[in-house]
Design a protein around this motif. Sequence first.
Motif, short mmCIF file in Angstrom:
data_model
loop_
_atom_site.label_atom_id
_atom_site.label_comp_id
_atom_site.label_asym_id
_atom_site.label_seq_id
_atom_site.Cartn_x
_atom_site.Cartn_y
_atom_site.Cartn_z
N GLN A 39 0.84 -1.18 0.00
CA GLN A 39 0.00 0.00 0.00
C GLN A 39 0.88 1.23 0.00
OE1 GLN A 39 -2.93 0.19 3.16
NE2 GLN A 39 -4.19 1.59 1.98
N GLN B 57 -4.90 2.31 -2.70
CA GLN B 57 -5.46 1.12 -2.07
C GLN B 57 -4.40 0.03 -1.96
OE1 GLN B 57 -8.96 0.07 -4.43
NE2 GLN B 57 -10.28 1.22 -3.02
N ARG B 58 -4.62 -0.84 -1.01
CA ARG B 58 -3.73 -1.99 -0.87
C ARG B 58 -3.93 -2.90 -2.08
NH1 ARG B 58 -3.39 -4.93 4.91
NH2 ARG B 58 -3.13 -2.71 5.42
#
Length: 120
Positions: free
Chosen positions: A39, A44-45
């Motif tokens: 991340q 976003q991850r």
Amino acid sequence: QVQLVESGGGLVQPGGSLRLSCAASGSIFSINGMGWYRQAPGKQRELVAAITSGGSTVYADSVKGRFTISRDGAKNTVYLQMNSLKPEDTAVYYCNAKRVDEYGLVIDYWGQGTQVTVSS
């Protein structure tokens, strides 16, 4: 329960290499697969690479040919070898383990994260 402890992050110059390690403990017999996510700030991850209990691997397109995921069953450890690192690889990298419970639901476990910074 599964506990995950990561190590190996740090600062590296573009083109350099790092190896991340993730040691699993606890109910490791229940793990179906492990992987690495990352991340970056404001993003976003995302999945970087994963390996199943059967040894199958999957990689994000952005790291194919540069990163390699592997595991040592005897040490209950998963590795991420990162070569030809780019500034855009800078992120917090998280180790992930998945297991499927008796109801067929996927349970995720996460490590604490390790910072990887690629900069000159």
